[in-house]
Design a protein around this motif. Sequence first.
Motif, PDB file in Angstrom:
ATOM      1  N   TRP A 278      12.486   5.021  29.912  1.00 41.36           N
ATOM      2  CA  TRP A 278      13.969   6.146  30.117  1.00 41.36           C
ATOM      3  C   TRP A 278      14.526   6.086  28.809  1.00 41.36           C
ATOM      4  O   TRP A 278      14.706   5.097  28.035  1.00 41.36           O
ATOM      5  N   VAL A 279      14.693   7.550  28.224  1.00 41.85           N
ATOM      6  CA  VAL A 279      15.426   7.427  26.915  1.00 41.85           C
ATOM      7  C   VAL A 279      16.585   8.517  27.079  1.00 41.85           C
ATOM      8  O   VAL A 279      16.502   9.591  27.876  1.00 41.85           O
TER       9      VAL A 279
ATOM     10  N   TRP B  16      15.239  18.217  35.300  1.00 36.90           N
ATOM     11  CA  TRP B  16      15.421  16.822  35.337  1.00 36.90           C
ATOM     12  C   TRP B  16      14.669  16.232  36.712  1.00 36.90           C
ATOM     13  O   TRP B  16      13.841  15.257  36.727  1.00 36.90           O
ATOM     14  N   ASP B  17      14.776  16.810  37.905  1.00 39.77           N
ATOM     15  CA  ASP B  17      14.238  16.511  38.991  1.00 39.77           C
ATOM     16  C   ASP B  17      12.822  16.588  38.826  1.00 39.77           C
ATOM     17  O   ASP B  17      11.880  16.062  39.556  1.00 39.77           O
ATOM     18  N   LYS B  18      12.170  17.537  38.161  1.00 38.26           N
ATOM     19  CA  LYS B  18      10.869  17.835  37.888  1.00 38.26           C
ATOM     20  C   LYS B  18      10.240  16.718  37.033  1.00 38.26           C
ATOM     21  O   LYS B  18       9.223  16.219  37.539  1.00 38.26           O
ATOM     22  N   ALA B  19      10.798  16.256  36.149  1.00 38.35           N
ATOM     23  CA  ALA B  19      10.534  15.202  35.187  1.00 38.35           C
ATOM     24  C   ALA B  19      10.197  13.861  35.897  1.00 38.35           C
ATOM     25  O   ALA B  19       9.499  13.419  35.393  1.00 38.35           O
ATOM     26  N   ILE B  20      11.400  13.620  36.538  1.00 34.16           N
ATOM     27  CA  ILE B  20      11.095  12.409  37.526  1.00 34.16           C
ATOM     28  C   ILE B  20      10.070  12.387  38.329  1.00 34.16           C
ATOM     29  O   ILE B  20       9.413  11.380  38.639  1.00 34.16           O
TER      30      ILE B  20
ATOM     31  N   VAL C 169      14.502   2.071  27.891  1.00 37.75           N
ATOM     32  CA  VAL C 169      14.563   1.143  28.977  1.00 37.75           C
ATOM     33  C   VAL C 169      13.418   1.566  29.911  1.00 37.75           C
ATOM     34  O   VAL C 169      13.078   2.707  30.180  1.00 37.75           O
ATOM     35  N   PRO C 170      12.661   0.395  30.306  1.00 30.41           N
ATOM     36  CA  PRO C 170      11.330   0.327  30.867  1.00 30.41           C
ATOM     37  C   PRO C 170      11.610   1.651  32.272  1.00 30.41           C
ATOM     38  O   PRO C 170      12.308   1.132  32.861  1.00 30.41           O
ATOM     39  N   TYR C 171      10.502   2.241  32.637  1.00 27.21           N
ATOM     40  CA  TYR C 171      10.714   2.977  33.640  1.00 27.21           C
ATOM     41  C   TYR C 171       9.951   2.572  34.836  1.00 27.21           C
ATOM     42  O   TYR C 171       8.635   2.201  34.691  1.00 27.21           O
ATOM     43  N   SER C 172      10.599   2.554  36.046  1.00 27.01           N
ATOM     44  CA  SER C 172       9.882   2.216  37.298  1.00 27.01           C
ATOM     45  C   SER C 172      10.683   2.952  38.534  1.00 27.01           C
ATOM     46  O   SER C 172      10.573   2.218  39.580  1.00 27.01           O
ATOM     47  N   GLY C 173      11.070   4.012  37.931  1.00 31.21           N
ATOM     48  CA  GLY C 173      11.598   4.870  39.144  1.00 31.21           C
ATOM     49  C   GLY C 173      13.179   5.072  39.237  1.00 31.21           C
ATOM     50  O   GLY C 173      13.844   4.336  38.182  1.00 31.21           O
TER      51      GLY C 173
ATOM     52  N   GLN D  86       4.699  10.319  39.556  1.00 32.08           N
ATOM     53  CA  GLN D  86       3.141  10.258  39.612  1.00 32.08           C
ATOM     54  C   GLN D  86       2.396   9.452  38.650  1.00 32.08           C
ATOM     55  O   GLN D  86       1.495   8.978  38.859  1.00 32.08           O
ATOM     56  N   ALA D  87       2.828   9.777  37.365  1.00 35.98           N
ATOM     57  CA  ALA D  87       2.347   9.027  36.154  1.00 35.98           C
ATOM     58  C   ALA D  87       2.332   7.429  36.214  1.00 35.98           C
ATOM     59  O   ALA D  87       1.244   6.677  35.827  1.00 35.98           O
TER      60      ALA D  87
END
Length: 357
Positions: free
Chosen positions: A62-63, A164-168, A120-124, A173-174
Amino acid sequence: MDENLNVEEPPPTNRRSVRSCRLSIVKPKPSIEKKIEEPIPIEDEIEQEDPPDIYQIGDIFWVRVAGNPWWPALIYGSYYEDNIHTKILKTNHRGKKRSYFLYFFGPTFEYIWTAANLLVPYSGLDEFIRHAETSVQNATTKGEQEALANRFELKVAANKRAQWDKAIEEADQAFKLTREDRIKNFDQILKKILSKAEKNKSNKRRHSSVATTGQTRKTLSPSADKTSNRSSVKRQKTKLMPTSSPPTLLHVGLPTLTKREEKRLVTDLLNHSKNEELTLNEALSFTCQLVTNIVKENSHYDMSCVQIEWFYDFLQKYPDIIFKYSHWFNEDIKPIEDDPIYFKQCQIKSLIENSKN
């Protein structure tokens, strides 16, 4: 004051002249021992170790950039800097710091150099919200709590909501893939974008991505002209921006509601079926549930909790609720040092007592 000047001072006639006279008489005596001056170390001569390289290409974070909400991004090599993904920056006062190059998920394909401590590490999204709420609740002081709440604030404007929704969705998926598969998939995406940009040679203009903290996110397609990028982004925003919808503010545990929504809460509380039998805890649960439903309806966001401070601020803002349910505060309040809830309860109780006089 120079001792060689033979100027005869007039006698003091007021307070200011007396003070100046005393200052002219009392002078510091020269020190007998000569002070030994220690050499001042030069910062350039002090060799500092490089900050450790703890992240890799393919990691998701997260940035947050000024003017944008927290956004998922992928560490990747900079196309115009020999595909490096990290580098050391030297600052005048804070020494060395490590920065990473990231591409933001979403249709606009933006990128940035940013400091490691801002990631911030991403996990959803749900995990990010839980992490933010836990950090705020575990804060030891009021100032620290407010600072963390401001840091983890999710501020999504209506014109950026779809992106924003599309990016999440893309980041989720990644995140399910291995790091190697993420890199392969992103390689293919990057090649398509670069090849498409190279077809339009008239607009091709190379520009470097300069590393600064606090900068806005860089233009989207790496090989496209800056002017053409700005115009294309502007056209996209015009299509997505509703004419009457205000920005949506999602604050960790502190919902921001419109006047109309607040009036709705006031009406529901004043007309509650239990009437004066309604307890303070029941009113708190009832209001928080209504707030959660409103936020879910407006922003498609599941707020796991509402801070109790917000509830007491809401009561003070609408004293009609306090006066109807004044029995909530008939009992003595147990003093708790440095507890904001205790102070708010005292303020409400004082408001009730003043209204009776």
